[in-house]
Every structure is written in structure tokens, then in C-alpha cells.
Design a protein around this motif. Structure first.
Motif, PDB file in Angstrom:
ATOM      1  N   ILE A   1       4.037  -3.946 -10.406  1.00 46.79           N
ATOM      2  CA  ILE A   1       4.766  -3.715  -9.155  1.00 46.79           C
ATOM      3  C   ILE A   1       4.157  -4.547  -8.034  1.00 46.79           C
ATOM      4  O   ILE A   1       4.867  -5.164  -7.237  1.00 46.79           O
ATOM      5  CB  ILE A   1       4.738  -2.218  -8.797  1.00 46.79           C
ATOM      6  CG1 ILE A   1       5.596  -1.439  -9.779  1.00 46.79           C
ATOM      7  CG2 ILE A   1       5.230  -1.985  -7.377  1.00 46.79           C
ATOM      8  CD1 ILE A   1       5.508   0.050  -9.600  1.00 46.79           C
ATOM      9  N   ALA A   2       2.813  -4.565  -7.995  1.00 46.53           N
ATOM     10  CA  ALA A   2       2.133  -5.302  -6.923  1.00 46.53           C
ATOM     11  C   ALA A   2       2.479  -6.786  -7.000  1.00 46.53           C
ATOM     12  O   ALA A   2       2.749  -7.421  -5.972  1.00 46.53           O
ATOM     13  CB  ALA A   2       0.622  -5.096  -7.032  1.00 46.53           C
ATOM     14  N   VAL A   3       2.513  -7.322  -8.226  1.00 46.90           N
ATOM     15  CA  VAL A   3       2.810  -8.751  -8.373  1.00 46.90           C
ATOM     16  C   VAL A   3       4.242  -9.032  -7.922  1.00 46.90           C
ATOM     17  O   VAL A   3       4.515  -9.986  -7.181  1.00 46.90           O
ATOM     18  CB  VAL A   3       2.588  -9.191  -9.839  1.00 46.90           C
ATOM     19  CG1 VAL A   3       3.223 -10.543 -10.093  1.00 46.90           C
ATOM     20  CG2 VAL A   3       1.104  -9.237 -10.143  1.00 46.90           C
ATOM     21  N   ILE A   4       5.199  -8.168  -8.364  1.00 46.66           N
ATOM     22  CA  ILE A   4       6.598  -8.376  -7.950  1.00 46.66           C
ATOM     23  C   ILE A   4       6.705  -8.297  -6.432  1.00 46.66           C
ATOM     24  O   ILE A   4       7.378  -9.099  -5.785  1.00 46.66           O
ATOM     25  CB  ILE A   4       7.507  -7.332  -8.625  1.00 46.66           C
ATOM     26  CG1 ILE A   4       7.513  -7.548 -10.133  1.00 46.66           C
ATOM     27  CG2 ILE A   4       8.915  -7.418  -8.076  1.00 46.66           C
ATOM     28  CD1 ILE A   4       8.298  -6.515 -10.887  1.00 46.66           C
ATOM     29  N   HIS A   5       5.985  -7.332  -5.873  1.00 41.56           N
ATOM     30  CA  HIS A   5       6.047  -7.131  -4.430  1.00 41.56           C
ATOM     31  C   HIS A   5       5.535  -8.357  -3.679  1.00 41.56           C
ATOM     32  O   HIS A   5       6.186  -8.848  -2.753  1.00 41.56           O
ATOM     33  CB  HIS A   5       5.219  -5.901  -4.063  1.00 41.56           C
ATOM     34  CG  HIS A   5       5.212  -5.600  -2.608  1.00 41.56           C
ATOM     35  ND1 HIS A   5       6.280  -5.011  -1.988  1.00 41.56           N
ATOM     36  CD2 HIS A   5       4.289  -5.822  -1.649  1.00 41.56           C
ATOM     37  CE1 HIS A   5       6.020  -4.888  -0.710  1.00 41.56           C
ATOM     38  NE2 HIS A   5       4.823  -5.360  -0.468  1.00 41.56           N
ATOM     39  N   LEU A   6       4.396  -8.867  -4.115  1.00 38.05           N
ATOM     40  CA  LEU A   6       3.844 -10.049  -3.451  1.00 38.05           C
ATOM     41  C   LEU A   6       4.755 -11.254  -3.657  1.00 38.05           C
ATOM     42  O   LEU A   6       4.919 -12.085  -2.756  1.00 38.05           O
ATOM     43  CB  LEU A   6       2.437 -10.341  -3.973  1.00 38.05           C
ATOM     44  CG  LEU A   6       1.379  -9.326  -3.523  1.00 38.05           C
ATOM     45  CD1 LEU A   6       0.025  -9.689  -4.113  1.00 38.05           C
ATOM     46  CD2 LEU A   6       1.298  -9.275  -2.007  1.00 38.05           C
ATOM     47  N   GLY A   7       5.368 -11.325  -4.838  1.00 38.58           N
ATOM     48  CA  GLY A   7       6.298 -12.418  -5.087  1.00 38.58           C
ATOM     49  C   GLY A   7       7.478 -12.382  -4.144  1.00 38.58           C
ATOM     50  O   GLY A   7       7.898 -13.410  -3.594  1.00 38.58           O
ATOM     51  N   VAL A   8       7.990 -11.172  -3.927  1.00 33.41           N
ATOM     52  CA  VAL A   8       9.120 -11.046  -3.007  1.00 33.41           C
ATOM     53  C   VAL A   8       8.694 -11.428  -1.592  1.00 33.41           C
ATOM     54  O   VAL A   8       9.422 -12.132  -0.876  1.00 33.41           O
ATOM     55  CB  VAL A   8       9.679  -9.611  -3.060  1.00 33.41           C
ATOM     56  CG1 VAL A   8      10.626  -9.363  -1.908  1.00 33.41           C
ATOM     57  CG2 VAL A   8      10.397  -9.387  -4.365  1.00 33.41           C
TER      58      VAL A   8
ATOM     59  N   TYR B   1       0.835  -1.206   0.000  1.00 31.49           N
ATOM     60  CA  TYR B   1       0.000   0.000   0.000  1.00 31.49           C
ATOM     61  C   TYR B   1       0.866   1.251   0.000  1.00 31.49           C
ATOM     62  O   TYR B   1       0.600   2.212  -0.731  1.00 31.49           O
ATOM     63  CB  TYR B   1      -0.918  -0.013   1.218  1.00 31.49           C
ATOM     64  CG  TYR B   1      -1.677   1.277   1.419  1.00 31.49           C
ATOM     65  CD1 TYR B   1      -2.724   1.634   0.559  1.00 31.49           C
ATOM     66  CD2 TYR B   1      -1.341   2.152   2.438  1.00 31.49           C
ATOM     67  CE1 TYR B   1      -3.405   2.812   0.733  1.00 31.49           C
ATOM     68  CE2 TYR B   1      -2.012   3.340   2.614  1.00 31.49           C
ATOM     69  CZ  TYR B   1      -3.052   3.664   1.761  1.00 31.49           C
ATOM     70  OH  TYR B   1      -3.725   4.839   1.921  1.00 31.49           O
ATOM     71  N   PHE B   2       1.916   1.232   0.815  1.00 31.51           N
ATOM     72  CA  PHE B   2       2.830   2.371   0.882  1.00 31.51           C
ATOM     73  C   PHE B   2       3.437   2.652  -0.489  1.00 31.51           C
ATOM     74  O   PHE B   2       3.485   3.796  -0.949  1.00 31.51           O
ATOM     75  CB  PHE B   2       3.919   2.067   1.916  1.00 31.51           C
ATOM     76  CG  PHE B   2       5.015   3.082   1.966  1.00 31.51           C
ATOM     77  CD1 PHE B   2       4.843   4.286   2.628  1.00 31.51           C
ATOM     78  CD2 PHE B   2       6.232   2.831   1.361  1.00 31.51           C
ATOM     79  CE1 PHE B   2       5.846   5.218   2.681  1.00 31.51           C
ATOM     80  CE2 PHE B   2       7.249   3.759   1.415  1.00 31.51           C
ATOM     81  CZ  PHE B   2       7.054   4.960   2.068  1.00 31.51           C
ATOM     82  N   LEU B   3       3.882   1.596  -1.189  1.00 26.74           N
ATOM     83  CA  LEU B   3       4.501   1.775  -2.498  1.00 26.74           C
ATOM     84  C   LEU B   3       3.506   2.339  -3.500  1.00 26.74           C
ATOM     85  O   LEU B   3       3.767   3.359  -4.154  1.00 26.74           O
ATOM     86  CB  LEU B   3       5.025   0.434  -3.012  1.00 26.74           C
ATOM     87  CG  LEU B   3       6.322  -0.103  -2.423  1.00 26.74           C
ATOM     88  CD1 LEU B   3       6.706  -1.363  -3.162  1.00 26.74           C
ATOM     89  CD2 LEU B   3       7.408   0.925  -2.545  1.00 26.74           C
ATOM     90  N   VAL B   4       2.349   1.686  -3.597  1.00 26.83           N
ATOM     91  CA  VAL B   4       1.386   2.073  -4.631  1.00 26.83           C
ATOM     92  C   VAL B   4       0.881   3.492  -4.385  1.00 26.83           C
ATOM     93  O   VAL B   4       0.760   4.299  -5.299  1.00 26.83           O
ATOM     94  CB  VAL B   4       0.227   1.064  -4.666  1.00 26.83           C
ATOM     95  CG1 VAL B   4      -0.903   1.572  -5.545  1.00 26.83           C
ATOM     96  CG2 VAL B   4       0.714  -0.273  -5.180  1.00 26.83           C
ATOM     97  N   ARG B   5       0.643   3.793  -3.133  1.00 27.67           N
ATOM     98  CA  ARG B   5       0.145   5.114  -2.780  1.00 27.67           C
ATOM     99  C   ARG B   5       1.110   6.203  -3.198  1.00 27.67           C
ATOM    100  O   ARG B   5       0.708   7.281  -3.639  1.00 27.67           O
ATOM    101  CB  ARG B   5      -0.063   5.151  -1.262  1.00 27.67           C
ATOM    102  CG  ARG B   5      -0.693   6.412  -0.763  1.00 27.67           C
ATOM    103  CD  ARG B   5      -0.410   6.590   0.707  1.00 27.67           C
ATOM    104  NE  ARG B   5      -0.255   7.994   0.978  1.00 27.67           N
ATOM    105  CZ  ARG B   5      -1.279   8.813   1.176  1.00 27.67           C
ATOM    106  NH1 ARG B   5      -2.493   8.345   1.150  1.00 27.67           N
ATOM    107  NH2 ARG B   5      -1.082  10.086   1.379  1.00 27.67           N
TER     108      ARG B   5
END
Lengths: 250, 285
Positions: free
Chosen positions: A201-208, A176-180
Motif C-alpha cells: 500500500i505504501a509503495v502504491i501510495h508513494l507512486g500515486v 501515515y493516516f492510511l497505514v495507521r
């Protein structure tokens, strides 16, 4: 040179006053106090304001991102080995730490926390969106990883459900912080398709986050070992805090 | 009578101060005979010579030289020999015919000394620095020792730590542990130093690398102890104490770098991480 350095005089100077290969050039990105860094870390944990404009006052630093990422690596390694040694102690199994986890953590965290924002910066320059410099991108990603420090500490507790919940919360919070913070910048591009970067970005983030969970927060040795037969043990069955003396000279 | 003296004085000083800064000014007029060096001496030179030497001798605080060239050379030679044996730099002069030859004592004849003496001197220098880093004298005079930095001590300590940790690591990981320790120590001290510089600390780059490397020593001792004592209740306190000592020693050094008070913690925090990761590797081996 370094003797003439006074932080109060630093701000009026243009960044181009000295070349990018000198230490003095980078001192402007390290012009922070202890309180400032702690405040920015807190703001990354409680993302209510726009990070770059409001929290950093449009003067992001490099100290925070770098040492946040390094601290995350440090805590990942320390808490993982602590959790696994506790687990093997509770299950009467000799503990051998996995040193490769440290290099994996270094690679993963630096690649995600520095490589991805640098790539985003390059892409945005290519799309001629110059709202953020490289330092802004790095600051958002670096401070965004702050949440993994307390999470890795809490994940020492050998309760699988708690770990899943904590990792999920951390992923949602930092995502949320990143996307916001990133979405307003992406929306500045002329092509509407740049907004498709947000789900990427969200997918990469969740993958990490999932990778961290699987690699570092998955020591359920207590339950597994309870049903394992002694064959699984190495040839010299000794306690966890007294490794086999033969290993010393082999 | 008074006017030619300053000119000749200036001429002598200027001629030699270019070549070497620590020249012994008191004995300059006897550097050679007047016939060789100065073909056309100033009028009244012969009579003014003793006075001139007294004038020259007084600023540097050396013994006043007599007017006789031969005796002044002998006096300076004796003084130089005495200074040389006392370990202080001083010229020794000898005269071959009309030409005066000056020999200087430059800390000892290192060219044809035994190898053991050379190694012993370097080890003594490492030992002195180690003591200075780990138990800094409060007087501040000891900091001068660290100005003459070296990276041999850090290299030895880093290799010792790596070897000890890799010996007690699982066999298939020992190489990785050794590499890891060497990389952590070298890159870590580099990053910590750079961080202190970027935060505005006035610190010499290699001096800081040297000090941070020497500060590993307590951890090396802890690693050595924990190869012999495997019980956690021995290893734990020892390693933690070694970690605290390392951090304390490194912080003592960073005290002198004039980092502002409100950001000292930012410079010290990496030290905690740097030494703790090493201590942790000792602890969990």
C-alpha cells in the motif's frame, strides 16, 4: 418512499429494509450534516484518533469520500491550468491548456481512491476478515485524500523546492493516516503474510503521489522559457490572453 | 318518485366515471336517447327528467340544462365550442340521427398543423422554462411550469456550450473539449441530482436534470461573449457573474426540495463545483 424519509428514523432501520438498487438504501450512507463532514475532513488532516471507530463513530458516510475525491480532481485541474497559465504569462508564451489532464486526473484519482479500497475490501473478504465493510474502506481512502486539496492550492506558487516539500509532506501525512487505520484491520487476519500488504500500500501510495507531482505540479515554465529561442513559439506569437483568432474556425 | 331518481343518477355517473375522469357531468343525461341506452326506463322517468338534470347540473357549476334533449345538446355544444375557442377543455356534441357524438378539445389539433407551428410551440415552451429558471417569479406559481419538464432545452444548451468551447480550443483538442463538456454536463447534473436525493431532498429526478440543464444558460452566454472578446478583464468578470447566476438559479430550485437546514451546504457544494468547472473552461480557453 422518498416523501416518508426522516433522518431520525433512519438509524433504527436495518440496511436490508430496502434493496440495494433503491435510493433509500443509500440514504443511510449520506446521513451526515455539514459540520460532520468538515469535522471528518479535519480529522483526516490531523490523524490522532482511529478514524472509523472514534471519528466516524463506526458510521462512515459515502458523501465525504466521493466529494473529497471529486474536489481533489477539480482542484488538480483548476490549479494546474492556473499555474501553467501564470507560468506562460510570466514567460510571454501563449498558453494552451491541456484538456487531457482532466481525464487523467479523473482516472487516476478515482482508480486510487475507489478502485484500490474496493480491491482491498474484496481481498479481505477472501481472507475472511470482515471487520470493515466496503464503506469503511472507501471512507478511509476518500478522506485520506483530503490533504491534496490544500496542497494543490499551495502548489500554484511556481517554486520547485516548495512544491517538492509540499507533495512530500502530503504523501507522508496521508500515508501515515492510511497505514495507521488499515494496519489494525490487516493484523486481524490469521495469515501473518497479510501484513506484507502494508508496504505494498505504501509503495502504491508513494507512486500515486509521485505521479501527481510529475503530472500536475511541474510547471516550471518561467525558467525554461528564459533560455529558449523563439523557435519554440508557435507560428502566431500573441499574448497569453489573446489567443490566435485563426484558431477559432480551424 | 324520489326513490328512483338517485338510482338512475348513480347509474349514469358510475357508467361514465370509469371511462374518463374529466367527463362533463352536467350533460350526461343527454348522452343518448333513453330508447337506445336504457331499454327499460324507471317509472315516471319522463316527468322526472328535467328535475334530474337540474340536480346533476348544480354540483359541477355548469349552466342548467333544459329538459329537451335536442336543445340541451345544442346548449352543451355551444358551451363546448366557446370553451374550446378559449383554450379550455370542453366537449362538443353533435347528433347524428339518434346517436350523440361527443368531440373534445384536447389542446388543439396537432396532427395536421404546419411543422413550424409544432417547432414554434416547443421553442416557446423552452423559452418560458428558461425565463422561469433564470428569473424565478417569487409568487411560486411559476414552479408549475417546471413540472412539465423536458430535456430538449438542456440538450441544446449543452451542445451550444460544447461547440463554442471546442471552436476556441486548440485544434488538436477540440474534439476532446467537446466530449468533455458534454460528459461533464450530463454526468455532473446526474450526480448533483442523485446527491440531493441521497441527502434526503424531495426532488423529482428528471425535473432536477431539466432545471440544472437550463441553469447553464448564463455560462453559454459567457462562452459566446468570450469568443468575441479575448481580453481577460472582460472575460473574467463576465464568466464569474455567469457562474454566480447559474449557481443562484440552481440554488433557488433546490430551495424547494426540503433538505434540512444543517445539510443544505452539502447539497449546494456540488453545484459550485459543477458550474465552476464549466466556467473555468470558458475562462481559460
Amino acid at each position: 418512499m422518498a416523501d416518508d424519509y426522516h433522518p431520525a428514523q433512519l438509524h433504527p432501520q436495518e440496511p436490508s429494509a430496502s434493496g440495494f438498487w433503491t435510493v433509500e438504501y443509500y440514504q443511510q450512507y449520506f446521513d451526515v450534516d455539514t459540520k460532520t463532514v468538515l469535522m471528518r475532513c479535519y480529522a483526516a488532516l490531523v490523524p490522532t484518533n482511529d478514524f472509523v471507530a472514534d471519528v466516524c463513530d463506526s458510521k462512515p458516510d459515502m458523501y465525504g469520500p466521493f466529494w473529497t475525491l471529486t474536489t481533489v480532481i477539480f482542484f488538480l485541474f483548476v490549479t494546474t491550468s492556473l499555474a501553467s497559465s501564470i507560468g506562460s504569462y510570466l514567460s510571454d508564451k501563449p498558453y494552451n491548456y491541456d484538456f487531457t489532464l482532466l481525464s487523467v486526473a479523473v482516472g487516476l484519482v478515482y482508480a486510487y481512491g475507489m478502485g484500490l479500497p474496493a480491491a482491498m475490501w474484496a481481498l479481505m473478504r477472501y481472507l475472511s476478515v470482515t471487520e470493515w465493510g466496503l464503506v469503511e474502506w472507501l471512507a478511509v481512502w476518500g478522506y485520506g485524500m483530503t490533504v491534496w486539496i490544500p496542497v494543490s492550492l499551495l502548489c500554484i506558487a511556481p517554486i520547485p523546492l516548495l512544491r517538492w516539500v509540499l507533495v512530500g509532506l502530503a504523501a507522508i501525512l496521508s500515508g501515515y493516516f492510511l497505514v495507521r487505520n488499515v494496519y489494525p484491520v490487516l493484523a486481524l487476519a490469521e495469515q501473518k503474510s497479510t501484513r506484507l500488504l502494508v508496504p505494498i500500500i505504501a509503495v502504491i501510495h508513494l507512486g500515486v503521489a509521485l505521479t501527481l507531482k510529475i503530472l500536475f505540479f511541474s510547471y516550471y515554465i518561467v525558467k525554461e522559457v528564459g533560455v529558449k529561442e523563439p523557435d519554440a513559439l508557435p507560428s502566431s506569437p500573441v499574448g497569453p490572453d489573446s489567443p490566435a483568432p485563426t484558431a477559432l474556425f480551424s | 318518485m324520489s326513490s328512483p331518481l338517485p338510482t338512475s343518477h348513480n347509474k349514469y355517473i358510475a357508467a361514465d366515471s370509469d371511462s374518463d375522469s374529466d367527463i362533463d357531468e352536467s350533460a350526461l343525461p343527454s348522452y343518448g336517447t333513453e330508447d337506445v341506452l336504457v331499454p327499460s326506463p324507471a317509472p315516471g322517468k319522463g316527468k322526472g327528467r328535467p328535475q334530474q338534470q337540474d340536480v346533476l347540473a348544480s354540483p359541477s357549476g355548469q349552466q342548467p340544462l333544459s329538459g329537451n334533449i335536442g336543445s340541451s345538446g345544442a346548449g352543451a355544444g355551444a358551451g363546448g365550442g366557446a370553451a374550446g375557442s378559449a383554450g379550455v377543455r370542453g366537449p362538443t356534441r353533435q347528433k347524428f340521427g339518434n346517436i350523440q357524438v361527443e368531440t373534445r378539445y384536447s389542446g388543439g389539433d396537432t396532427l395536421d398543423e404546419p411543422v413550424l407551428t409544432t417547432i414554434g410551440r416547443d421553442l416557446t415552451s423552452i423559452y418560458i422554462k428558461l425565463i422561469q429558471v433564470l428569473y424565478p417569479a417569487r409568487s411560486g406559481a411559476g414552479r408549475e411550469v417546471l413540472r412539465d419538464w423536458d430535456l430538449w432545452g438542456p440538450l441544446i444548451l449543452c451542445l451550444a456550450l460544447g461547440i463554442m468551447l471546442s471552436l476556441s480550443a486548440p485544434p488538436e483538442q477540440s474534439l476532446g473539449v467537446f466530449t468533455g463538456v458534454v460528459v461533464i454536463v450530463s454526468v455532473g447534473s446526474l450526480v448533483v441530482t442523485l446527491n440531493a436525493k441521497l441527502l434526503g431532498g424531495r426532488v423529482s429526478f428528471f425535473q432536477s436534470l431539466c432545471v440544472l440543464g437550463y441553469c447553464i444558460f448564463p455560462l453559454v452566454v459567457a462562452a459566446l461573449l468570450s469568443t468575441f472578446f479575448h481580453k481577460l478583464f472582460i472575460r473574467g468578470p463576465v464568466t464569474l457573474a455567469a457562474w454566480a447566476w447559474s449557481v443562484w438559479a440552481a440554488m433557488n430550485f433546490f430551495d424547494g426540495t426540503n433538505i434540512e437546514q444543517q445539510r443544505v451546504l452539502l447539497a449546494v457544494y456540488p453545484l459550485f463545483l459543477f458550474y465552476f468547472i464549466l466556467a473555468w473552461m470558458i475562462l481559460i480557453q
